[in-house]
Design an enzyme around this catalytic site. Structure first.
Site, PDB file in Angstrom:
ATOM      1  N   GLY A  13      41.321  35.950  36.559  1.00  0.00           N
ATOM      2  CA  GLY A  13      39.870  36.155  36.611  1.00  0.00           C
ATOM      3  C   GLY A  13      39.045  34.910  36.885  1.00  0.00           C
ATOM      4  NE  ARG A  92      48.339  49.396  42.214  1.00  0.00           N
ATOM      5  CZ  ARG A  92      49.647  49.630  42.204  1.00  0.00           C
ATOM      6  NH1 ARG A  92      50.494  48.679  41.812  1.00  0.00           N
ATOM      7  NH2 ARG A  92      50.130  50.791  42.598  1.00  0.00           N
ATOM      8  CG  ASN A 108      40.365  41.144  48.969  1.00  0.00           C
ATOM      9  OD1 ASN A 108      40.434  40.972  47.744  1.00  0.00           O
ATOM     10  ND2 ASN A 108      41.395  40.914  49.757  1.00  0.00           N
ATOM     11  CG  HIS A 110      44.310  37.204  51.418  1.00  0.00           C
ATOM     12  ND1 HIS A 110      45.156  37.891  50.564  1.00  0.00           N
ATOM     13  CD2 HIS A 110      45.095  36.565  52.311  1.00  0.00           C
ATOM     14  CE1 HIS A 110      46.404  37.676  50.956  1.00  0.00           C
ATOM     15  NE2 HIS A 110      46.393  36.874  52.002  1.00  0.00           N
TER      16      HIS A 110
HETATM   17  C1  GAR Z   1      43.130  34.573  43.945  1.00  0.00           C
HETATM   18  O1  GAR Z   1      43.779  33.462  44.523  1.00  0.00           O
HETATM   19  C2  GAR Z   1      42.799  35.600  45.006  1.00  0.00           C
HETATM   20  O2  GAR Z   1      42.425  35.034  46.234  1.00  0.00           O
HETATM   21  C3  GAR Z   1      44.110  36.332  45.125  1.00  0.00           C
HETATM   22  O3  GAR Z   1      44.566  36.451  43.807  1.00  0.00           O
HETATM   23  C4  GAR Z   1      44.095  35.331  43.038  1.00  0.00           C
HETATM   24  C5  GAR Z   1      43.418  35.858  41.802  1.00  0.00           C
HETATM   25  O4  GAR Z   1      43.095  34.812  40.917  1.00  0.00           O
HETATM   26  N1  GAR Z   1      43.959  37.594  45.763  1.00  0.00           N
HETATM   27  C6  GAR Z   1      44.855  38.139  46.590  1.00  0.00           C
HETATM   28  O5  GAR Z   1      45.936  37.628  46.823  1.00  0.00           O
HETATM   29  C7  GAR Z   1      44.443  39.464  47.224  1.00  0.00           C
HETATM   30  N2  GAR Z   1      45.317  39.851  48.271  1.00  0.00           N
HETATM   31  P1  GAR Z   1      41.982  35.011  39.830  1.00  0.00           P
HETATM   32  O6  GAR Z   1      42.280  36.286  39.088  1.00  0.00           O
HETATM   33  O7  GAR Z   1      42.113  33.811  38.915  1.00  0.00           O
HETATM   34  O8  GAR Z   1      40.651  35.066  40.525  1.00  0.00           O
END
Ligand code: GAR
Length: 220
Positions: A13, A92, A108, A110
């Site tokens: 988060g 998801r 989103n 990424h």
């Molecule tokens: C982040 O690095 C985000 O960009 C990635 O998950 C992490 C979540 O961290 N998202 C993806 O890979 C989506 N395909 P967080 O919960 O500490 O923000």
């Protein structure tokens, strides 16, 4: 009426926290209608609760299939009538019906220079490929995984000796935590929209993602 923001998370988060902070200090002109997690133990949930936000858990494991989960998630989200749905580390894949319902309202983030490295293990893959640069991208969500119109992308140099964790940390701190609040702020002000398949920023169609040089002072 204030813009209503719903945030979907699965984990730690940090992006969620950056969004909360930007709402609290007025950089994002919106109210957070709900924080929804598909994982009961997501660290981000505890943080959101402490911040006094409405939180919900909808565990994908409790549904027979992807479609049933999507249907329940859409139904849950609808109750909060979100103008913006921000996927913040939401791990998801969402089906076509879900994406169609929230199309144009859903962003989103990424951790890669999309279209490179959609999917998982982006930092590891960039290192394994010997890339000189890596980064993160905010994009509109369409049914293609990590594939919708890009909005803003930040890049950094991979340094000799970077390992996966160090690289992930730099991408998070130097890029993700800046570009996501900025993109959501634009959207809350009505400066960022999706028309057909293109991102429109201040009335201009984006043929490629904006860069970090477009960050407003308050988001740098
Ligand atoms: C982040 O690095 C985000 O960009 C990635 O998950 C992490 C979540 O961290 N998202 C993806 O890979 C989506 N395909 P967080 O919960 O500490 O923000």
């Amino acid at each position: 009426m204030r813009v209503r923001l719903a945030i979907l998370i699965s984990g730690r988060g940090r992006n969620l926290r950056a969004l909360i902070a930007a709402v609290q200090d007025g950089r994002i002109d919106a109210e957070i209608a709900a924080v929804i997690s598909n994982c009961r133990n997501a660290e981000g949930l505890a943080f959101a609760r402490k911040a006094g936000l409405v939180t919900e858990v909808l565990s994908h494991a409790e549904f027979v299939d992807r479609r049933a989960f999507d249907t329940a998630l859409a139904e849950r989200l609808r109750r909060y009538a979100p103008d913006i749905v921000a996927l913040a580390g939401f791990m998801r894949v969402l089906g076509e019906d879900f994406v169609a319902e929230f199309r144009g309202r859903m962003l989103n983030i990424h951790p890669s220079l999309l279209p490179k490295y959609a999917g998982l293990h982006t930092h590891r893959r960039a290192l394994a490929a010997g890339d000189a640069e890596h980064g993160a991208t905010v994009h509109f969500v369409t049914s293609e995984v990590d594939g919708g119109a890009p909005v803003i992308q930040g890049r950094l140099q991979i340094q000799a000796g970077d390992d996966e964790a160090q690289l992930a940390e730099r991408v998070m701190n130097d890029i993700e935590l800046k570009i996501y609040p900025q993109a959501v702020a634009w959207m809350a002000r009505g400066e960022l929209r999706l028309i057909e398949n293109a991102a429109i920023y201040k009335g201009q169609r984006l043929d490629r993602a904006l860069g970090m040089d477009q960050l407003e002072e308050a988001f740098r």
